[in-house]
Design an enzyme around this catalytic site. Structure first.
Site, PDB file in Angstrom:
ATOM      1  N   GLU A   5      40.199  47.175  35.963  1.00 22.35           N
ATOM      2  CA  GLU A   5      41.409  46.813  35.215  1.00 22.35           C
ATOM      3  C   GLU A   5      41.221  47.153  33.742  1.00 22.35           C
ATOM      4  O   GLU A   5      40.093  47.174  33.232  1.00 22.35           O
ATOM      5  CB  GLU A   5      41.657  45.299  35.389  1.00 22.35           C
ATOM      6  CG  GLU A   5      42.871  44.791  34.626  1.00 22.35           C
ATOM      7  CD  GLU A   5      43.307  43.389  35.051  1.00 22.35           C
ATOM      8  OE1 GLU A   5      42.513  42.679  35.710  1.00 22.35           O
ATOM      9  OE2 GLU A   5      44.444  43.009  34.707  1.00 22.35           O
ATOM     10  N   GLU A  18      49.992  39.389  41.820  1.00 22.56           N
ATOM     11  CA  GLU A  18      50.067  37.937  41.596  1.00 22.56           C
ATOM     12  C   GLU A  18      51.451  37.554  41.088  1.00 22.56           C
ATOM     13  O   GLU A  18      51.602  36.946  40.015  1.00 22.56           O
ATOM     14  CB  GLU A  18      48.961  37.468  40.632  1.00 22.56           C
ATOM     15  CG  GLU A  18      47.581  37.619  41.245  1.00 22.56           C
ATOM     16  CD  GLU A  18      46.449  36.890  40.521  1.00 22.56           C
ATOM     17  OE1 GLU A  18      46.684  36.334  39.431  1.00 22.56           O
ATOM     18  OE2 GLU A  18      45.335  36.874  41.076  1.00 22.56           O
ATOM     19  N   GLU A  67      41.265  40.894  45.475  1.00 20.30           N
ATOM     20  CA  GLU A  67      40.527  40.386  44.300  1.00 20.30           C
ATOM     21  C   GLU A  67      39.672  39.228  44.765  1.00 20.30           C
ATOM     22  O   GLU A  67      40.211  38.229  45.263  1.00 20.30           O
ATOM     23  CB  GLU A  67      41.472  39.899  43.193  1.00 20.30           C
ATOM     24  CG  GLU A  67      42.000  41.017  42.338  1.00 20.30           C
ATOM     25  CD  GLU A  67      42.842  40.530  41.163  1.00 20.30           C
ATOM     26  OE1 GLU A  67      42.501  39.492  40.544  1.00 20.30           O
ATOM     27  OE2 GLU A  67      43.863  41.181  40.879  1.00 20.30           O
TER      28      GLU A  67
END
Ligand code: AHR
Length: 515
Positions: A46, A194, A318
Site C-alpha cells: 500500500e 473496507e 488483509e
C-alpha cells in the site's frame, strides 16, 4: 503414615504422566482435498509510510541499485519467496486514489496528501505502469483495488480500459504514449476496500447497490477479465457476507474480501508491544490467530447456503499482526518490529487457510515491506529479512500443493493464566513435486514436543526440511546486527519402526516425509 501418603501421591503422579500419551500426527494420503492456491501466499503493498517509497521504490536515479526504480535487493529477496500475487494501491489508500494522478511523466504528476497514512506528501511516482513493472519483475499476478469511496463507476471503468484495452481508443493510445503497447494483465479487481470503515462507512445493503451498479460497467476483453472482488467484513463479522451473498446474484461477483488482524491485547487503543512482551501476550496473540479458523468457518458456512457450487471465493486479503507503533516512528507509518512470534503467527494462518482451501483461494499478508507484519525491513541501502519472511519461505512447497486430511491425536494443551490453546498445529499436502509435506507449529513457549508420524496405516522412514526457532519469544532480525531467527536444516530418521519429530519450544517446522 505421612511417608506412605507421600509415596502414594508420587505413584499417582507417575501413573498420570505415564497415561498421558505422546501426540501423534496422522495424515490420510488417500483422501486428497482441494488444491492450496498459490495466491494464499499473496502480499499487500500500500502507499503507506515507507512500504513502497524508500522500502521498494527508490526511483531510477537513486544510487541504491535498482531496475527502473525498484530496488534490486528487495525484488530479488521477494522473488526467492516466490511471491505469487501483489495487491495495490491499498487498503484505505485505494478509496482516495485517482489513477490518472499516477500516469505520464513522473515530474508532472500531482502531489497529494496521503490523508490516511501520516498526512505526508504522495508524489504519485509509483502509478499503474510502475506497479505492473514490479509484478512483472516478480513474476507475480496483479490485484488492483479500485476506488469506490471517492471514485465512481466511470473512473474504475476507464482505468480498466486503460489497463486492458486492446484496440484503438483515446485511453489505450494514452497507455501506448506512456510506454506500454500491450495491455497489462489484471488478474483481480476489487470494488472498494473496507467499505464498512475507511472505504465509506457504508451499510452492506448500500454497498451492494453501489457494487451492482459499478460492476455492470467494468468491462474488459474476455481473455483479460479479472476476478471481481466485493469488499466484505472483518474479524468475526458475518453480516457483510450474508448481505453480499444474497444481494450480488446476477452480476459479476467472484469473491468476498475479508480482513482480520491479530492484536495481542485485542484492543486498538493499546494493542501490545512488538518486542519485550510477556508470555501472556505471546499466547494471547497466537490464540487469537487460531480464531481466524472460526471466522472463516462461520462466513463460508453462510456462503455455502447461497452458493452451494462454491463458485464465490472467500479471500482473506488483509491479515497479520498489528502492534503499537515502534517508539519514535510516525504512528501513521505502522512501523513495527518482527519477531519469532510473527513467524508462528504466519504459519498458523497458513494452516487455517490450507484447511479452507476450497473457498480461501487468496490471502494477502499486510504488508510486504516496512509496514505491519513485513517480510523485509529496510533503512537506506540496508535490508533485513524478518522471521515472517523465513516462515513464508519454509512454506513455499505448499503453493499449489494438494491438501491432505491431517489430525493430531493427544494434542497437548498450552495454557498461560486463563488463556489456553492446542499446543501443536499441523497441515499436510502433496506438493507439485510429488512429495508429502508437513507443516508444524509448537506454540508452547517453554515445552518441546515429540510427535510420532503415521501416514495412512504406515510409519514413514524419514523427514527432512527446515526448522525455525530461537532462544527468546521476541528474537528478531535487526538491521546491521547478526540475525537471531534463521531457518536450520532438520532431519529425523525412524527408529524401532517409528518416525518421531522433535519440535523445540516455540518453533515452526516444515518437512518432506519420506518412505
Ligand atoms: O493495512 C493497513 C490498513 O488496514 C489498510 O489500509 C486497511 O484496509 C486496513 O484497515
Amino acid at each position: 503414615m505421612k511417608k506412605q501418603l507421600l509415596a502414594l501421591v508420587a505413584t499417582l503422579a507417575v501413573g498420570a504422566s505415564a497415561l498421558a500419551a505422546d501426540p501423534k500426527l496422522v495424515i490420510n494420503p488417500d483422501q486428497p482435498g482441494p488444491v492450496i492456491h498459490r495466491n494464499i501466499y499473496g502480499q499487500f503493498a500500500e502507499h503507506l509510510g515507507t512500504g513502497i517509497y524508500e522500502g521498494m521504490w527508490v526511483g531510477p536515479e537513486s544510487k541504491i541499485p535498482n531496475v527502473r526504480g525498484w530496488r534490486k535487493d528487495v525484488v530479488s529477496a521477494l522473488k526467492d519467496l516466490k511471491v505469487p500475487l501483489v495487491r495495490w494501491p491499498g487498503g484505505c489508500f485505494a478509496d482516495e486514489y485517482h489513477w490518472r494522478d499516477g500516469i505520464g511523466p513522473r515530474n508532472k504528476r500531482p502531489i497529494k496528501i496521503n490523508t490516511n497514512w501520516g498526512g505526508v506528501p504522495e508524489t504519485n511516482a509509483v502509478g499503474t505502469h510502475e506497479f505492473f513493472d514490479l509484478v512483472e519483475q516478480l513474476g507475480a499476478e496483479a490485484y488492483v483495488n479500485g476506488n469506490l469511496g471517492t471514485g465512481s463507476a466511470q473512473e474504475m471503468s476507464e482505468w480498466l480500459e486503460y489497463m486492458t484495452g486492446e484496440g484503438k481508443s483515446t485511453l489505450t493510445d494514452l497507455r501506448r504514449k506512456n510506454g506500454r503497447d500491450k495491455p497489462f494483465r489484471v488478474h483481480y479487481f476489487a470494488v472498494g476496500n473496507e467499505s464498512w470503515g475507511c472505504g465509506g462507512n457504508m451499510r452492506p445493503e448500500y454497498y451492494v447497490d453501489l457494487y451492482r451498479q459499478a460492476v455492470t460497467f467494468l468491462k474488459t476483453p474476455e481473455k483479460n477479465r479479472p476476478l471481481f472482488i466485493a469488499s466484505g467484513g472483518h474479524d468475526a463479522r458475518t453480516d457483510w457476507t450474508e448481505v453480499l451473498a444474497k444481494g450480488l446474484k446476477g452480476v459479476p461477483f467472484d469473491a468476498i474480501s475479508h480482513h482480520g488482524y491479530t492484536l495481542p491485547t485485542g484492543k486498538w487503543e493499546k494493542k501490545g508491544s512488538a518486542v519485550g512482551f510477556p508470555e501472556a501476550e505471546w499466547i494471547s496473540t497466537l490464540a487469537h490467530t487460531q480464531r481466524v479458523d472460526e471466522w472463516v468457518r462461520k462466513n463460508t458456512a453462510i456462503l455455502d447456503q447461497h452458493d452451494p457450487a462454491r463458485k464465490v471465493g472467500f479471500y482473506f486479503d488483509e491479515w497479520g499482526s498489528w502492534y503499537d507503533p515502534e517508539p519514535g516512528s510516525n504512528p501513521g507509518f505502522l512501523v513495527q518490529r518482527n519477531t519469532l512470534r510473527d513467524a508462528l503467527l504466519a504459519a498458523l494462518h497458513f494452516h487455517v487457510f490450507h484447511a479452507h482451501a476450497e473457498r480461501v483461494k487468496m490471502s494477502n499478508v499486510a504488508q510486504m515491506v516496512n509496514v505491519l507484519q513485513a517480510m523485509i525491513l529496510t533503512s537506506k541501502d540496508q535490508l533485513v529479512l524478518t522471521p515472517t519472511y523465513h516462515a513464508f519461505k519454509l512454506y513455499t512447497p505448499f503453493q499449489d500443493a494438494t491438501s491432505l486430511p491431517v489430525r493430531i491425536d493427544d494434542n497437548p494443551v498450552y495454557k498461560v493464566g486463563a488463556v489456553e490453546m492446542p499446543g501443536l498445529s499441523a497441515t499436510a499436502a502433496r506438493g507439485k513435486d510429488g512429495k508429502l509435506y508437513v507443516g508444524l507449529v509448537n506454540a508452547n513457549a517453554n515445552q518441546p514436543a515429540e510427535l510420532t508420524v503415521q501416514v495412512g496405516s504406515t510409519s514413514p522412514k524419514a523427514a527432512r526440511g527446515q526448522l525455525l526457532t530461537a532462544a527468546a519469544m521476541d528474537a528478531q532480525n535487526e538491521l546491521g546486527k547478526a540475525p537471531q531467527v534463521l531457518p536450520q536444516a532438520y532431519e529425523a530418521q525412524a527408529a524401532g519402526g517409528r518416525l518421531t519429530l522433535k519440535l523445540p519450544a516455540k518453533s515452526v517446522l516444515v518437512v518432506a516425509i519420506e518412505g
